[in-house]
Motif scaffolding. Structure first.
Motif, PDB file in Angstrom:
ATOM      1  N   ALA A  30       0.847  -1.193   0.000  1.00  0.00           N
ATOM      2  CA  ALA A  30       0.000   0.000   0.000  1.00  0.00           C
ATOM      3  C   ALA A  30       0.878   1.236   0.000  1.00  0.00           C
ATOM      4  O   ALA A  30       1.684   1.425   0.919  1.00  0.00           O
ATOM      5  N   ASP A  31       0.763   2.051  -1.030  1.00  0.00           N
ATOM      6  CA  ASP A  31       1.484   3.321  -1.099  1.00  0.00           C
ATOM      7  C   ASP A  31       0.538   4.455  -0.723  1.00  0.00           C
ATOM      8  O   ASP A  31      -0.573   4.549  -1.247  1.00  0.00           O
ATOM      9  N   TRP A  47      -3.232   0.190  -3.492  1.00  0.00           N
ATOM     10  CA  TRP A  47      -2.847  -1.170  -3.116  1.00  0.00           C
ATOM     11  C   TRP A  47      -2.568  -1.954  -4.391  1.00  0.00           C
ATOM     12  O   TRP A  47      -3.362  -1.929  -5.336  1.00  0.00           O
ATOM     13  N   TYR A  48      -1.461  -2.689  -4.421  1.00  0.00           N
ATOM     14  CA  TYR A  48      -1.077  -3.410  -5.630  1.00  0.00           C
ATOM     15  C   TYR A  48      -0.180  -4.577  -5.254  1.00  0.00           C
ATOM     16  O   TYR A  48       0.346  -4.659  -4.133  1.00  0.00           O
ATOM     17  N   ARG A  49       0.020  -5.467  -6.212  1.00  0.00           N
ATOM     18  CA  ARG A  49       0.889  -6.625  -6.008  1.00  0.00           C
ATOM     19  C   ARG A  49       1.836  -6.730  -7.186  1.00  0.00           C
ATOM     20  O   ARG A  49       1.410  -6.744  -8.342  1.00  0.00           O
ATOM     21  N   GLY A  50       3.127  -6.777  -6.892  1.00  0.00           N
ATOM     22  CA  GLY A  50       4.107  -6.878  -7.964  1.00  0.00           C
ATOM     23  C   GLY A  50       4.165  -5.615  -8.802  1.00  0.00           C
ATOM     24  O   GLY A  50       3.984  -4.506  -8.312  1.00  0.00           O
ATOM     25  N   GLN A  56      -6.947  -4.902 -13.431  1.00  0.00           N
ATOM     26  CA  GLN A  56      -8.293  -4.402 -13.210  1.00  0.00           C
ATOM     27  C   GLN A  56      -8.214  -3.441 -12.028  1.00  0.00           C
ATOM     28  O   GLN A  56      -7.671  -3.785 -10.984  1.00  0.00           O
ATOM     29  N   VAL A  57      -8.720  -2.239 -12.193  1.00  0.00           N
ATOM     30  CA  VAL A  57      -8.587  -1.202 -11.177  1.00  0.00           C
ATOM     31  C   VAL A  57      -9.929  -0.981 -10.479  1.00  0.00           C
ATOM     32  O   VAL A  57     -10.966  -0.788 -11.121  1.00  0.00           O
ATOM     33  N   TYR A  58      -9.887  -1.029  -9.149  1.00  0.00           N
ATOM     34  CA  TYR A  58     -11.065  -0.790  -8.312  1.00  0.00           C
ATOM     35  C   TYR A  58     -10.887   0.527  -7.570  1.00  0.00           C
ATOM     36  O   TYR A  58      -9.845   0.774  -6.967  1.00  0.00           O
ATOM     37  N   VAL A  59     -11.927   1.360  -7.596  1.00  0.00           N
ATOM     38  CA  VAL A  59     -11.913   2.626  -6.866  1.00  0.00           C
ATOM     39  C   VAL A  59     -12.879   2.502  -5.694  1.00  0.00           C
ATOM     40  O   VAL A  59     -14.056   2.185  -5.884  1.00  0.00           O
ATOM     41  N   TRP A  60     -12.382   2.757  -4.489  1.00  0.00           N
ATOM     42  CA  TRP A  60     -13.192   2.657  -3.276  1.00  0.00           C
ATOM     43  C   TRP A  60     -13.641   4.050  -2.828  1.00  0.00           C
ATOM     44  O   TRP A  60     -12.827   4.965  -2.717  1.00  0.00           O
ATOM     45  N   PHE A  61     -14.950   4.203  -2.569  1.00  0.00           N
ATOM     46  CA  PHE A  61     -15.507   5.442  -2.039  1.00  0.00           C
ATOM     47  C   PHE A  61     -15.996   5.165  -0.619  1.00  0.00           C
ATOM     48  O   PHE A  61     -16.964   4.423  -0.422  1.00  0.00           O
ATOM     49  N   HIS A  62     -15.327   5.760   0.371  1.00  0.00           N
ATOM     50  CA  HIS A  62     -15.652   5.460   1.764  1.00  0.00           C
ATOM     51  C   HIS A  62     -16.930   6.151   2.220  1.00  0.00           C
ATOM     52  O   HIS A  62     -17.416   7.094   1.601  1.00  0.00           O
ATOM     53  N   GLY A  63     -17.464   5.690   3.342  1.00  0.00           N
ATOM     54  CA  GLY A  63     -18.621   6.328   3.958  1.00  0.00           C
ATOM     55  C   GLY A  63     -18.193   7.484   4.848  1.00  0.00           C
ATOM     56  O   GLY A  63     -17.010   7.753   5.042  1.00  0.00           O
ATOM     57  N   GLY A  64     -19.175   8.180   5.406  1.00  0.00           N
ATOM     58  CA  GLY A  64     -18.873   9.325   6.257  1.00  0.00           C
ATOM     59  C   GLY A  64     -18.171  10.427   5.505  1.00  0.00           C
ATOM     60  O   GLY A  64     -17.157  10.965   5.953  1.00  0.00           O
ATOM     61  N   LYS A  88      -5.917 -14.657  -9.324  1.00  0.00           N
ATOM     62  CA  LYS A  88      -4.793 -14.856 -10.236  1.00  0.00           C
ATOM     63  C   LYS A  88      -4.646 -13.677 -11.196  1.00  0.00           C
ATOM     64  O   LYS A  88      -3.679 -13.603 -11.950  1.00  0.00           O
ATOM     65  N   LYS A  89      -5.610 -12.761 -11.142  1.00  0.00           N
ATOM     66  CA  LYS A  89      -5.573 -11.605 -12.017  1.00  0.00           C
ATOM     67  C   LYS A  89      -4.765 -10.481 -11.370  1.00  0.00           C
ATOM     68  O   LYS A  89      -4.521 -10.468 -10.163  1.00  0.00           O
ATOM     69  N   GLU A  90      -4.342  -9.535 -12.188  1.00  0.00           N
ATOM     70  CA  GLU A  90      -3.683  -8.336 -11.678  1.00  0.00           C
ATOM     71  C   GLU A  90      -4.758  -7.350 -11.237  1.00  0.00           C
ATOM     72  O   GLU A  90      -5.679  -7.042 -11.992  1.00  0.00           O
ATOM     73  N   ASN A  91      -4.650  -6.864 -10.008  1.00  0.00           N
ATOM     74  CA  ASN A  91      -5.648  -5.947  -9.469  1.00  0.00           C
ATOM     75  C   ASN A  91      -4.967  -4.789  -8.756  1.00  0.00           C
ATOM     76  O   ASN A  91      -3.918  -4.956  -8.124  1.00  0.00           O
ATOM     77  N   ILE A  92      -5.581  -3.639  -8.851  1.00  0.00           N
ATOM     78  CA  ILE A  92      -5.149  -2.462  -8.108  1.00  0.00           C
ATOM     79  C   ILE A  92      -6.382  -1.872  -7.432  1.00  0.00           C
ATOM     80  O   ILE A  92      -7.465  -1.800  -8.031  1.00  0.00           O
ATOM     81  N   VAL A  93      -6.233  -1.456  -6.185  1.00  0.00           N
ATOM     82  CA  VAL A  93      -7.301  -0.750  -5.471  1.00  0.00           C
ATOM     83  C   VAL A  93      -6.795   0.650  -5.140  1.00  0.00           C
ATOM     84  O   VAL A  93      -5.664   0.803  -4.660  1.00  0.00           O
ATOM     85  N   VAL A  94      -7.610   1.653  -5.396  1.00  0.00           N
ATOM     86  CA  VAL A  94      -7.246   3.023  -5.032  1.00  0.00           C
ATOM     87  C   VAL A  94      -8.373   3.627  -4.200  1.00  0.00           C
ATOM     88  O   VAL A  94      -9.538   3.278  -4.366  1.00  0.00           O
TER      89      VAL A  94
END
Length: 244
Positions: A30-31, A47-50, A56-64, A88-94
């Motif tokens: 996590a950077d 958040w990323y691996r390797g 596939q990029v996921y964007v998280w929108f928090h509550g509050g 097994k897929k490449e994923n990134i979460v921001v």
């Protein structure tokens, strides 16, 4: 459409800087970054691996979204990462941070999402054309806002314990061209303390009836509570259908 006015003018981004690296999930890093748009600075994380090449990029929108805790983006997206650990897929979460008057339906905060994605593109020399969106509670408003005004196309959306009735009436919103691109999945509970059944389900039923049930899915559990933790504990399978 009775949509809140969120784009008064285009904002100017400043460069993002890497702050630190940490992760509680094996093999994921996590950077932390600070993303600035005009006078607004958003604590954010990736958040990323390797070394991702075709993620596939996921964007998280928090509550509050109007909380005085202005650094939720540092941790919020990490709640999705455990669901990607065995993929097994490449994923990134921001995830970026909304705060006080800089809530999800403001131009500056929505622009931080694309500025963060621009930074990821530059770092890994990749192109991010499509994203998937995850929103919890009023993070669902961020999904609506980014769907309508974000720079990238949206492949899929997961909205957990949300209420979009303040954005627009269901029929008008469902007719917007960008809303009709990509899928919508709603997890809604009958025991939600903030968004009662009689306030949420009529809107959702009309919204999905116009979009079509193949594109718009409502996962309802009468026991369902408001918090993400309830859904991960009791309906993990529904979340994994969205995050294969």
């Amino acid at each position: 459409m009775r949509f809140l006015a969120i784009l008064l003018c285009l904002a100017t981004f400043s460069l993002a800087s890497k702050a630190d690296s940490k992760s509680n999930v094996k093999n994921f890093t996590a950077d932390s970054l600070l993303i600035s748009v005009g006078t607004f600075t958003s604590p954010s994380a990736v958040w990323y691996r390797g070394t991702p090449k075709h993620p596939q990029v996921y964007v998280w929108f928090h509550g509050g979204m109007q909380s005085s805790k202005c650094a939720k983006g540092y941790e919020a997206g990490g709640m999705l990462v455990p669901f990607l650990e065995k993929s097994k897929k490449e994923n990134i979460v921001v995830s970026v941070s909304a705060c006080k008057d800089n809530h999800w339906l403001t131009s500056a905060v929505l622009k931080t999402v694309d500025r963060l994605l621009d930074s990821v593109e530059a770092r890994y020399k990749i192109q991010i054309d499509t994203v998937s969106l995850v929103g919890v509670s009023d993070g669902g408003l961020g999904i609506a806002g980014y769907t309508l005004y974000g720079k990238r196309a949206v492949r899929a959306r997961l909205l957990v314990s949300t209420n979009l009735s303040s954005v627009s009436d269901a029929r008008n919103l469902s007719k917007a061209i960008r809303v009709r691109q990509g899928s919508w999945t709603f997890l809604q509970g009958g025991s939600d303390r903030l968004y009662p059944l009689n306030r949420t389900m009529p809107w959702l039923d009309e919204f999905c009836s116009v979009l079509g049930r193949e594109q718009c899915v409502i996962r309802f559990d009468n026991r369902g509570e408001h918090d993400w933790s309830w859904w991960t504990a009791n309906r993990e399978g529904w979340i994994r259908e969205f995050v294969p």
